[in-house]
Design a protein around this motif. Structure first.
Motif, short mmCIF file in Angstrom:
data_model
loop_
_atom_site.label_atom_id
_atom_site.label_comp_id
_atom_site.label_asym_id
_atom_site.label_seq_id
_atom_site.Cartn_x
_atom_site.Cartn_y
_atom_site.Cartn_z
N GLU A 47 0.91 -1.34 0.08
CA GLU A 47 0.04 -0.08 0.05
C GLU A 47 1.02 1.23 -0.11
O GLU A 47 0.51 2.02 -0.72
N VAL A 51 0.79 4.02 -2.95
CA VAL A 51 0.59 5.67 -2.91
C VAL A 51 1.90 6.43 -3.13
O VAL A 51 1.47 7.80 -3.52
N LEU A 57 -5.58 11.29 -5.62
CA LEU A 57 -6.51 10.20 -5.21
C LEU A 57 -7.94 10.85 -5.64
O LEU A 57 -8.48 12.09 -5.81
N TRP A 85 2.37 5.96 5.08
CA TRP A 85 1.28 5.91 4.36
C TRP A 85 0.40 7.02 4.38
O TRP A 85 -0.12 7.67 3.57
N VAL A 89 -0.87 10.02 1.69
CA VAL A 89 -2.21 10.28 1.76
C VAL A 89 -2.82 11.59 2.10
O VAL A 89 -3.58 12.27 1.07
#
Length: 199
Positions: A47, A51, A57, A85, A89
């Motif tokens: 993950e 990303v 996104l 992460w 994000v």
């Protein structure tokens, strides 16, 4: 040109509903119930790589709210979310498809409130690189039906639930896909990448 990448955790029988159990679905919470430490370690690493390689996104309203709630400094400090992460994000540009969202809950959010196909087509022209779509299953179905999705990435969890929301519950036409990659994550997860074959 942007590339729309749908990325999802899914049970062996295709259920994507309520992986963390927060939605109250009777069979929810399967994300942590059927995996071990090595599975989660490899999942987090995959993950995070994904990303870090993304440019933006694309989210539906409810998924946007879910992420905004979970990407807090407190959740990172308590070890519920990987710091790298979460930082990635939070820092990425986020495009949220919604006709009702008024005030975004976190940073770098642009609301797409018009015609979904038109707005996403424009986004693909504007963004150069991968545009990840997490959750957002109503949006995902629209992207697939409108032939806007380029790639599908699935992490298969080793459980059959028997019922629940699936990505392809209401697919109108056959959707040919081309297998790009398959590999094992940890001891029990399997990761698949497919490309949508243009019709």
């Amino acid at each position: 040109m942007g590339k729309i990448v749908i990325t999802s955790n899914v049970t062996l029988d295709g259920v994507v509903q309520d992986p963390d159990g927060a939605e109250g679905f009777a069979r929810g919470g399967w994300f942590h119930q059927y995996v071990g430490a090595k599975d989660l370690e490899d999942w987090v690493a995959r993950e995070t790589r994904e990303v870090l390689g993304a440019e933006a996104l694309l989210l539906g309203r409810r998924t946007n709210e879910w992420f905004a709630d979970r990407m807090t400094a407190r959740n990172v400090a308590e070890g519920r979310v990987s710091p790298e992460w979460a930082d990635s994000v939070r820092s990425l540009p986020k495009y949220v498809v919604s006709s009702t969202l008024k005030g975004p809950q976190w940073s770098n959010v642009t609301v797409l409130g018009g015609d979904v196909a038109q707005e996403v087509s424009e986004l693909k022209r504007k963004v150069d690189g991968e545009i990840l779509v997490y959750g957002s299953y109503q949006l995902v179905r629209t992207l697939i039906e409108q032939h806007l999705a380029d790639e599908l990435r699935l992490v298969i969890f080793p459980v059959v639930l028997g019922s629940g929301l699936r990505i392809f519950d209401e697919s109108g036409d056959k959707k040919p896909l081309h297998l790009v990659e398959t590999r094992k994550l940890g001891n029990g997860l399997v990761f698949y990448t497919y490309e949508f074959v243009p019709s």
